[in-house]
Scaffold this active site. Structure first.
Site, short mmCIF file in Angstrom:
data_model
loop_
_atom_site.label_atom_id
_atom_site.label_comp_id
_atom_site.label_asym_id
_atom_site.label_seq_id
_atom_site.Cartn_x
_atom_site.Cartn_y
_atom_site.Cartn_z
N ASP A 1 -27.55 27.28 -22.67
CA ASP A 1 -27.32 28.63 -23.20
C ASP A 1 -25.85 28.75 -23.57
O ASP A 1 -24.97 28.35 -22.80
CB ASP A 1 -27.70 29.67 -22.12
CG ASP A 1 -27.78 31.08 -22.70
OD1 ASP A 1 -26.77 31.53 -23.30
OD2 ASP A 1 -28.82 31.73 -22.57
N ILE A 2 -25.62 29.29 -24.75
CA ILE A 2 -24.25 29.34 -25.28
C ILE A 2 -23.40 30.42 -24.58
O ILE A 2 -22.16 30.38 -24.64
CB ILE A 2 -24.30 29.54 -26.82
CG1 ILE A 2 -23.06 29.01 -27.50
CG2 ILE A 2 -24.58 30.96 -27.20
CD1 ILE A 2 -22.96 27.54 -27.55
N HIS B 1 -35.20 30.79 -18.97
CA HIS B 1 -33.84 30.53 -18.52
C HIS B 1 -33.89 29.78 -17.19
O HIS B 1 -34.59 30.22 -16.26
CB HIS B 1 -33.09 31.85 -18.26
CG HIS B 1 -32.82 32.70 -19.45
ND1 HIS B 1 -31.58 32.74 -20.07
CD2 HIS B 1 -33.60 33.57 -20.14
CE1 HIS B 1 -31.62 33.61 -21.08
NE2 HIS B 1 -32.83 34.12 -21.14
N HIS C 1 -38.79 31.62 -24.39
CA HIS C 1 -37.87 30.72 -23.68
C HIS C 1 -37.78 31.08 -22.21
O HIS C 1 -37.93 32.23 -21.83
CB HIS C 1 -36.47 30.73 -24.31
CG HIS C 1 -35.87 32.09 -24.50
ND1 HIS C 1 -36.23 32.92 -25.54
CD2 HIS C 1 -34.95 32.76 -23.78
CE1 HIS C 1 -35.55 34.04 -25.46
NE2 HIS C 1 -34.77 33.99 -24.38
P1 AMP Z 1 -33.05 36.76 -24.23
O1 AMP Z 1 -33.84 36.70 -25.51
O2 AMP Z 1 -32.81 38.18 -23.78
O3 AMP Z 1 -33.65 35.90 -23.14
O4 AMP Z 1 -31.60 36.15 -24.54
C1 AMP Z 1 -31.44 35.06 -25.42
C2 AMP Z 1 -30.52 34.04 -24.82
O5 AMP Z 1 -30.30 33.05 -25.81
C3 AMP Z 1 -29.14 34.57 -24.40
O6 AMP Z 1 -28.85 34.17 -23.06
C4 AMP Z 1 -28.17 33.91 -25.40
O7 AMP Z 1 -26.92 33.60 -24.84
C5 AMP Z 1 -28.95 32.67 -25.81
N1 AMP Z 1 -28.61 32.18 -27.14
C6 AMP Z 1 -28.62 32.90 -28.30
N2 AMP Z 1 -28.27 32.11 -29.34
C7 AMP Z 1 -28.03 30.88 -28.82
C8 AMP Z 1 -27.63 29.64 -29.39
N3 AMP Z 1 -27.40 29.50 -30.70
N4 AMP Z 1 -27.47 28.58 -28.58
C9 AMP Z 1 -27.70 28.70 -27.24
N5 AMP Z 1 -28.09 29.84 -26.65
C10 AMP Z 1 -28.25 30.92 -27.42
#
Ligand code: AMP
Length: 132
Positions: free
Chosen positions: A29-30, A95, A93
């Site tokens: 996660d970025i 986490h 996804h």
């Molecule tokens: P959620 O949809 O609420 O579970 O959050 C989406 C997650 O994806 C967040 O923790 C972001 O930091 C992560 N995220 C969004 N874009 C990217 C990316 N390009 N690379 C890695 N992680 C990402």
């Protein structure tokens, strides 16, 4: 239009890759809550985790387990916390977050700011564990 995560799977957007097979992809996660915070996604673009086909969802758990085992070998922690939000990115996804306390998995906490080198180092070490 493809989701940002499909673009990651297809290599159009870079990611710190952790693992991949025919159906799943894992990457850092970025905006991590902790070092080693990883996302596991199905390559198939489905918005909501619980809309996934039963077998795909079950196999995604097993894939996540392998990734979690590798993360916990690299990042000292009590547990790998598992969370599903999906409020930001409409591509299912999971986490995986190294945690030592309940507060460590609070998404309202400020995220870590890691350098490219730190992300690369963490990803390389977790990949190495997976390849053991
Ligand atoms: P959620 O949809 O609420 O579970 O959050 C989406 C997650 O994806 C967040 O923790 C972001 O930091 C992560 N995220 C969004 N874009 C990217 C990316 N390009 N690379 C890695 N992680 C990402």
């Amino acid at each position: 239009m493809s989701s940002i995560f499909t673009k990651i799977v297809e290599g159009e957007i870079p990611s710190y890759k952790i693992a991949e097979d025919e159906r799943f992809y894992a990457f850092l996660d970025i905006n991590p809550l902790a070092k080693g915070h990883t996302l596991v996604i199905p390559k198939q673009e489905v918005d909501y985790l619980f809309d996934l086909d039963d077998n795909l969802l079950a196999d995604m758990s097993v894939f996540s387990k392998k990734v979690a085992r590798a993360i916990e070998k690299v990042i000292p922690c009590s547990r790998i916390g598992v969370a599903v939000l999906g409020l930001e990115v409409p591509h299912a996804h999971i986490h995986l977050i190294p945690i030592n306390s309940e507060a460590d998995i609070s998404f309202s906490r400020p995220k870590l700011k890691l350098s490219r080198e730190e992300f690369m180092d963490i990803a390389a070490r977790i990949r190495q564990e997976l390849n053991q």
